[in-house]
Design an enzyme around this catalytic site. Structure first.
Site, PDB file in Angstrom:
ATOM      1  N   SER A 169       0.817  -1.203   0.000  1.00 15.29           N
ATOM      2  CA  SER A 169       0.000   0.000   0.000  1.00 15.29           C
ATOM      3  C   SER A 169       0.856   1.260   0.000  1.00 15.29           C
ATOM      4  O   SER A 169       0.429   2.297  -0.500  1.00 15.29           O
ATOM      5  CB  SER A 169      -0.882   0.043   1.246  1.00 15.29           C
TER       6      SER A 169
ATOM      7  N   HIS B   5      -1.540  -2.823  -6.928  1.00 16.89           N
ATOM      8  CA  HIS B   5      -2.169  -2.451  -5.661  1.00 16.89           C
ATOM      9  C   HIS B   5      -3.681  -2.630  -5.739  1.00 16.89           C
ATOM     10  O   HIS B   5      -4.379  -1.807  -6.337  1.00 16.89           O
ATOM     11  CB  HIS B   5      -1.795  -0.997  -5.308  1.00 16.89           C
TER      12      HIS B   5
ATOM     13  N   GLU C  15      -4.465  -0.151  -8.841  1.00 14.70           N
ATOM     14  CA  GLU C  15      -3.391   0.800  -9.154  1.00 14.70           C
ATOM     15  C   GLU C  15      -2.190  -0.001  -9.647  1.00 14.70           C
ATOM     16  O   GLU C  15      -1.760  -0.946  -8.986  1.00 14.70           O
ATOM     17  CB  GLU C  15      -2.989   1.596  -7.906  1.00 14.70           C
TER      18      GLU C  15
ATOM     19  N   ASN D  71      -3.876   6.395  -1.731  1.00 14.35           N
ATOM     20  CA  ASN D  71      -3.614   6.508  -0.299  1.00 14.35           C
ATOM     21  C   ASN D  71      -2.841   7.778   0.047  1.00 14.35           C
ATOM     22  O   ASN D  71      -2.931   8.273   1.167  1.00 14.35           O
ATOM     23  CB  ASN D  71      -2.861   5.265   0.199  1.00 14.35           C
TER      24      ASN D  71
END
Ligand code: NAD
Length: 701
Positions: free
Chosen positions: A407, A428, A440, A478
């Site tokens: 992450s 991801h 991602e 994120n």
């Protein structure tokens, strides 16, 4: 110019054949061609007309290149009226997907036949629109209110057998469509079937009450979207006033929808999603590596979900963990998830069994050595990930793609643990990985082109929406989330409660408020992530102080029955908890923060402009390829409402100058270090340019 529509006569039936690859979109030339076919049939001695398509499908909708341009005659409503008014019997023959305007052409025909694997649909709602060529008026007359509401407010296509049962089509053709459709037309003629104009059909008994009874449910499902309710109004018209009047209202509401910012947002999302799969510097003919088998390291929350995604797409999957217990635990979660899908009717028992059988557990690296793609999903710890990658480097066959689901960790550093950094990439996934659409794809400077091309194709194969990111802390999603969560938590300290902050965002349209999302994901996840950062990178400790105290009190979120809220053990419903407010007040006190009333508008502006500002930094730095990619990340990964178009489209729609002015004001009030405007934002405002303009002129697709 050759017309994409031809007309010929077979056994005294005029056959209008549309051949406009790839999907027989109803371009101007197609509409004109159908019209001239209908007119020719009227003028000559034929008994009936058949409308049929060549290629892989019946007309699958409007020509999107004509979007936003003034309609050219014959426009679709004129055409369908002319089809329906024909004095010769008109039959539509469907295969593939008859969607949108395509299905409206069929609805205006006097009879419809289809091959069994065809589907029909009116997906306009997905673009914030409604069927604008009589679809809302004809569907309830043919299929009844419940079918019409379902078909048009969901936008989901309906398989032909179900459409037959509902009355939307009249006949299923076995074997060759054209031969079967001609035969069906001859039978209609032989039986003396009347010319059956859909607009003249009666509506079912009690239809008005049925519509009224569905309003509450449609409004609930629509959650802030205008189009489903407009569709419902059209259906209501269809069953309460004469056709012509309802048709006029449909037109008015269609025009309103076209001008509604929600539709502009949804159309933006449609194009952004298509663009996101294009990589600017990757030649179209980049070769791809073959992916037949997939291995996953770590059978935890993510590993299991990723295994399911791959297995559901037909890949053989091996799931590796440190010991048999861990593997068994992981597989039992996979079993439970499949059972849940069967229970909810998402998958048949047989299909679930077939997918499940594709997943096998192991503890031995030797077992996975021949896999074409390996995806690492062990604990979020850089040293551990480096060790796993060193092991993969030793074990995996040459040419295998080595992916990490990290992450936050530095994919370059992970790649450097191998002797083949060109084969390393970030994939991801989002939790739950078998459900969430976003993927991602994180590219390092060393990632080989064919690894990238293969990964994009793999993403589509497992039915994910891929978005490319370069390496930075948290990648696109994120990294932005940090700012969003920071503001949510600061709003708490300054006077909000979990309920007031979450409700502000949910009423605005987010699927779930930020603090509820924290509780769902587990507050310990962020806690551990913070612990693993050097102190200077953890940010201001007061921001996360409440969350830290909750974790330290064992309140990890939903999984422990309490976090920012308490949770009802049976319904999992969140319950506001005064104890949490006490903790918030204590922390505010500790930091000398005077609590005040924070209204919903302030919460929404701080969280969303924070998100947009970080997104613009990400675009400006070249981490994301284009603004639309950032929007897609938020829509498919973070519950951002598609009808708002994503954080950057939203910023564009409220005006970048307003966003910048707000950010400057927040800087004065809450600290300039938290609110540095993105250089790209300043540049665009200085040039009086919108993001949409900028993308079109400077940045290309
Ligand atoms: N949970 C999320 O919401 C989420 C979302 C996106 C990405 N991620 C990332 O995915 C990764 C996994 O997260 P998770 O939530 O599935 O964690 P998890 O704790 O549920 O699972 C991790 C698994 O890895 C196994 N493992 C640990 N060391 C191992 C080793 N050396 N070899 C093989 N297996 C090993 C553990 O036994 C465990 O089963 C992390 O990098 C995380 O940041 C998590």
């Amino acid at each position: 110019m050759n017309s994409p529509v031809s007309f010929d006569v077979v056994d005294n039936i005029g056959v209008i054949t549309i051949d406009n690859p790839p999907v027989n979109a109803l371009s101007h030339a197609v509409r004109a061609g159908i019209q001239s076919g209908i007119r020719e049939a009227a003028a000559i001695d034929v008994d009936a007309v058949l409308i049929i398509c060549a290629g892989r499908t019946f007309c699958a909708g409007a020509d999107i290149t004509e979007f936003g341009k003034p309609p050219k005659s014959p426009w679709l409503p004129e055409l369908v009226d002319e089809i329906e008014a024909s004095d010769k019997l008109v039959v539509a023959a469907l295969h593939g997907t008859a969607l949108g305007g395509g299905f409206e052409v069929a609805l205006a025909s006097h009879y419809r036949c289809a091959v069994a694997d065809a589907a029909v649909g009116l997906p306009e709602v997905k673009l914030g629109l409604l069927p604008g060529a009589g679809g809302t008026q004809r569907t309830p007359r043919l299929g009844g209110v419940a079918t019409a509401v379902q078909l048009m407010t969901s936008g989901t296509p309906m398989p032909a057998p179900q459409a037959l049962e509902a009355g939307l089509i009249d006949h299923i053709v076995d074997g060759d469509l054209k031969a079967g459709a001609l035969q069906y037309t001859k039978k209609l003629l032989a039986d003396g079937a009347p010319i059956r104009r859909t607009s003249e059909l009666p509506v079912e008994a009690g239809a008005a009450e049925l519509v009224a009874g569905m309003r509450a449910e449609v409004a609930k499902r629509a959650r802030g979207q205008h189009a489903p309710l407009r569709i419902l109004e059209c259906i209501e018209q269809a069953v309460t006033v004469p056709f012509a009047e309802g048709y006029r209202r449909e037109r008015e509401l269609f025009t309103e929808s076209m001008q509604d910012p929600q539709s502009a947002a949804l159309r933006h999302v449609f194009f952004a999603e298509r663009n996101a799969s294009k990589i600017k510097d990757l030649p179209k003919d980049t070769p791809q590596r073959d992916i037949g088998t997939v291995a996953i390291i770590g059978a935890g929350t993510m590993g299991g979900g990723i295994a399911m995604s791959a297995a559901n797409a037909g890949y053989s999957v091996q799931l590796l963990d440190i010991d048999k217990d861990a593997v068994d635990r992981g597989l039992s979660v996979v079993d439970r998830n499949y059972a849940g899908m069967v229970k909810r009717g998402k998958l048949s028992e047989d299909a679930a069994k077939a997918c499940r059988e594709k997943i096998r557990g192991t503890t031995a690296y030797a077992d996975i050595a021949a896999a074409d793609l390996v995806i690492e999903a062990v604990f979020e710890n850089l040293d551990l990930k480096k060790k796993v990658f060193a092991q993969l480097d030793e074990t995996m066959k040459q040419g295998a793609i080595l992916a990490t689901n990290t992450s936050y960790q530095d994919v370059d550093a992970i790649a450097a643990a191998t002797g083949r950094p060109q084969d390393v990439i970030g994939l991801h996934f989002f939790s739950p990985a078998h459900i969430m659409k976003l993927l991602e794809i994180v590219r390092t400077d060393k990632t080989a082109d064919d690894v990238l091309a293969t990964s994009m194709a793999f993403a589509r194969k497992i039915r994910k929406v891929p978005v490319l990111s370069r390496v930075c802390y948290g990648f696109i999603g994120n990294r932005m989330l940090r700012v969003y969560m920071r503001e949510a938590q600061l709003c708490l300290l300054e006077g909000g409660t979990p309920e007031s902050v979450d409700t502000a965002m949910e009423d605005w349209g987010m699927a779930m408020g930020p603090l509820s999302v924290g509780d769902l994901a587990g507050l310990d996840v962020g806690y551990k992530a913070r612990e693993s950062l050097p102190p200077e990178e953890r940010g201001d400790p007061k921001v996360t102080r409440v969350a830290d105290l909750l974790v330290e009190a064992g309140r990890l979120g939903q999984k422990t029955g309490a976090g920012f809220y308490r949770y009802d053990p049976d319904t999992r419903k969140r319950i506001p908890d005064p104890e949490v407010v006490t903790i918030i007040e204590q922390v505010a006190n500790e930091y000398g923060i005077a609590r005040r009333d924070i209204d919903a508008a302030e919460v929404v502006d701080r969280l969303l402009f924070g998100l947009a500002n970080e997104g613009l930094k990400i675009v400006g730095e070249g981490i994301a390829q284009r603004p639309g990619d950032v929007d897609i990340v938020y829509i498919y990964g973070y519950g951002f409402p598609a009808y708002r178009g994503g954080p950057l489209h939203y910023a564009d729609s409220v005006g970048l100058d307003h966003v910048l002015a707000s950010i400057r004001e927040f800087g004065k009030r809450f600290g300039a270090e938290l609110w540095t405007p993105a250089p790209l934002l300043e540049e665009l405002v200085a040039n009086k340019q919108s993001l949409a303009d900028w993308q079109e002129h400077n940045n290309g697709i």
